[in-house]
Design a protein around this motif. Structure first.
Motif, PDB file in Angstrom:
ATOM      1  N   GLU A 165       0.959  -1.215   0.186  1.00  0.00           N
ATOM      2  CA  GLU A 165       0.171   0.170  -0.052  1.00  0.00           C
ATOM      3  C   GLU A 165       0.894   1.245   0.025  1.00  0.00           C
ATOM      4  N   GLY A 166       2.190   1.170  -0.107  1.00  0.00           N
ATOM      5  CA  GLY A 166       3.177   2.212  -0.088  1.00  0.00           C
ATOM      6  C   GLY A 166       3.424   2.808   1.330  1.00  0.00           C
ATOM      7  N   ILE A 167       2.854   2.003   2.337  1.00  0.00           N
ATOM      8  CA  ILE A 167       3.117   2.509   3.431  1.00  0.00           C
ATOM      9  C   ILE A 167       4.375   2.284   4.382  1.00  0.00           C
ATOM     10  N   THR A 168       5.454   3.000   4.669  1.00  0.00           N
ATOM     11  CA  THR A 168       6.495   2.754   5.177  1.00  0.00           C
ATOM     12  C   THR A 168       6.798   3.120   6.523  1.00  0.00           C
ATOM     13  N   PHE A 169       7.943   2.586   7.113  1.00  0.00           N
ATOM     14  CA  PHE A 169       7.846   2.749   8.549  1.00  0.00           C
ATOM     15  C   PHE A 169       9.555   3.035   8.848  1.00  0.00           C
ATOM     16  N   PRO A 170      10.082   3.611   9.823  1.00  0.00           N
ATOM     17  CA  PRO A 170      11.588   3.648  10.134  1.00  0.00           C
ATOM     18  C   PRO A 170      12.189   2.635  10.249  1.00  0.00           C
ATOM     19  N   SER A 171      11.655   1.520  10.762  1.00  0.00           N
ATOM     20  CA  SER A 171      12.120   0.310  10.952  1.00  0.00           C
ATOM     21  C   SER A 171      11.272  -0.887  10.952  1.00  0.00           C
ATOM     22  N   THR A 172      11.640  -2.002  10.616  1.00  0.00           N
ATOM     23  CA  THR A 172      10.822  -3.251  10.639  1.00  0.00           C
ATOM     24  C   THR A 172      10.161  -3.289  12.167  1.00  0.00           C
ATOM     25  N   SER A 202       1.137  10.293  13.360  1.00  0.00           N
ATOM     26  CA  SER A 202       1.585   9.917  12.018  1.00  0.00           C
ATOM     27  C   SER A 202       1.311  11.019  11.144  1.00  0.00           C
ATOM     28  N   ASP A 203       1.991  11.046   9.971  1.00  0.00           N
ATOM     29  CA  ASP A 203       1.734  11.708   8.729  1.00  0.00           C
ATOM     30  C   ASP A 203       0.883  11.227   7.913  1.00  0.00           C
ATOM     31  N   LEU A 204       0.312   9.872   8.185  1.00  0.00           N
ATOM     32  CA  LEU A 204      -0.693   9.134   7.464  1.00  0.00           C
ATOM     33  C   LEU A 204      -1.883  10.053   7.120  1.00  0.00           C
ATOM     34  N   ASP A 205      -2.451   9.654   5.926  1.00  0.00           N
ATOM     35  CA  ASP A 205      -3.755  10.270   5.653  1.00  0.00           C
ATOM     36  C   ASP A 205      -4.822   9.610   6.120  1.00  0.00           C
ATOM     37  N   ASP A 206      -6.162   9.596   6.196  1.00  0.00           N
ATOM     38  CA  ASP A 206      -7.256   8.765   6.933  1.00  0.00           C
ATOM     39  C   ASP A 206      -7.401   7.498   6.296  1.00  0.00           C
ATOM     40  N   TYR A 207      -7.228   7.466   4.845  1.00  0.00           N
ATOM     41  CA  TYR A 207      -7.373   6.325   4.272  1.00  0.00           C
ATOM     42  C   TYR A 207      -6.148   5.143   4.868  1.00  0.00           C
ATOM     43  N   HIS A 208      -4.920   5.758   4.986  1.00  0.00           N
ATOM     44  CA  HIS A 208      -3.695   4.757   5.266  1.00  0.00           C
ATOM     45  C   HIS A 208      -3.512   4.507   6.860  1.00  0.00           C
ATOM     46  N   VAL A 209      -4.292   5.538   7.398  1.00  0.00           N
ATOM     47  CA  VAL A 209      -4.434   5.229   9.046  1.00  0.00           C
ATOM     48  C   VAL A 209      -5.357   4.016   9.058  1.00  0.00           C
ATOM     49  N   GLY A 210      -6.594   4.273   8.461  1.00  0.00           N
ATOM     50  CA  GLY A 210      -7.431   3.221   8.516  1.00  0.00           C
ATOM     51  C   GLY A 210      -6.921   1.720   8.032  1.00  0.00           C
ATOM     52  N   TYR A 211      -6.362   1.702   6.869  1.00  0.00           N
ATOM     53  CA  TYR A 211      -5.538   0.624   6.428  1.00  0.00           C
ATOM     54  C   TYR A 211      -4.474  -0.077   7.160  1.00  0.00           C
ATOM     55  N   VAL A 212      -3.873   0.668   8.048  1.00  0.00           N
ATOM     56  CA  VAL A 212      -3.047   0.188   9.056  1.00  0.00           C
ATOM     57  C   VAL A 212      -3.610  -0.600  10.167  1.00  0.00           C
ATOM     58  N   ILE A 213      -4.668   0.051  10.659  1.00  0.00           N
ATOM     59  CA  ILE A 213      -5.339  -0.497  11.705  1.00  0.00           C
ATOM     60  C   ILE A 213      -6.116  -1.663  11.312  1.00  0.00           C
ATOM     61  N   GLY A 214      -6.728  -1.722  10.032  1.00  0.00           N
ATOM     62  CA  GLY A 214      -7.305  -2.762   9.377  1.00  0.00           C
ATOM     63  C   GLY A 214      -6.461  -4.111   9.197  1.00  0.00           C
ATOM     64  N   GLY A 215      -5.283  -3.838   8.780  1.00  0.00           N
ATOM     65  CA  GLY A 215      -4.288  -4.775   8.529  1.00  0.00           C
ATOM     66  C   GLY A 215      -3.911  -5.404   9.727  1.00  0.00           C
ATOM     67  N   ALA A 216      -3.468  -4.559  10.717  1.00  0.00           N
ATOM     68  CA  ALA A 216      -3.113  -5.052  12.086  1.00  0.00           C
ATOM     69  C   ALA A 216      -4.157  -6.009  12.658  1.00  0.00           C
ATOM     70  N   VAL A 217      -5.413  -5.603  12.714  1.00  0.00           N
ATOM     71  CA  VAL A 217      -6.509  -6.412  13.389  1.00  0.00           C
ATOM     72  C   VAL A 217      -6.597  -7.661  12.320  1.00  0.00           C
ATOM     73  N   ALA A 218      -6.650  -7.465  11.041  1.00  0.00           N
ATOM     74  CA  ALA A 218      -6.750  -8.856  10.204  1.00  0.00           C
ATOM     75  C   ALA A 218      -5.720  -9.628  10.664  1.00  0.00           C
ATOM     76  N   ILE A 219      -4.582  -9.145  10.900  1.00  0.00           N
ATOM     77  CA  ILE A 219      -3.300 -10.263  10.885  1.00  0.00           C
ATOM     78  C   ILE A 219      -2.913 -10.753  12.252  1.00  0.00           C
ATOM     79  N   TYR A 220      -3.041  -9.505  13.399  1.00  0.00           N
ATOM     80  CA  TYR A 220      -2.442  -9.999  14.504  1.00  0.00           C
ATOM     81  C   TYR A 220      -3.603 -10.336  15.587  1.00  0.00           C
ATOM     82  N   CYS A 221      -4.877  -9.641  15.389  1.00  0.00           N
ATOM     83  CA  CYS A 221      -5.793  -9.845  16.374  1.00  0.00           C
ATOM     84  C   CYS A 221      -7.116  -9.785  15.678  1.00  0.00           C
TER      85      CYS A 221
END
Length: 115
Positions: free
Chosen positions: A49-56, A87-106
């Protein structure tokens, strides 16, 4: 209700579907190898989705933090607000990170997501 709700809801649904389907097998960050299959999926999904982080470690830590927040009784709106403020993420990408975390981790918290 926040005006971002529709955009964030779309992102959450897309991220949750991708996480549940297991799409994206590439390792997203060569700095430090992920420690589990879940980490690999999360990192790959974010990279796709083009979302990057400073580290793994920070990416994986954020995914777990989101789950910890839901586990402590937080609502989607409060987790979303924290994501926008931290963060500097827009609304779509904040929602994407939350949805991805929930789908994968919890996935037990999928009912907390808008949809």
């Amino acid at each position: 209700m926040y005006p971002f709700r529709h955009t964030a809801r779309t992102a959450v649904l897309v991220a949750a579907l991708l996480g549940a389907s297991g799409l994206g097998a590439a390792v997203a960050d060569a700095q430090t190898p992920p420690t589990s299959e879940q980490d690999t999926k999360f990192l790959s999904q974010m990279q796709g989705e083009g979302i990057t982080f400073p580290s793994t470690e920070q990416a994986i830590g954020l995914g777990h933090h989101i789950c910890t927040e839901f586990g402590g009784g937080a609502t989607f709106d409060s987790v979303f607000t924290e994501g926008r403020e931290q963060s500097d993420l827009d609304d779509y990408h904040v929602g994407y990170v939350i949805g991805g975390a929930v789908a994968i981790y919890c996935p037990q918290f999928v009912d907390e997501l808008p949809g």
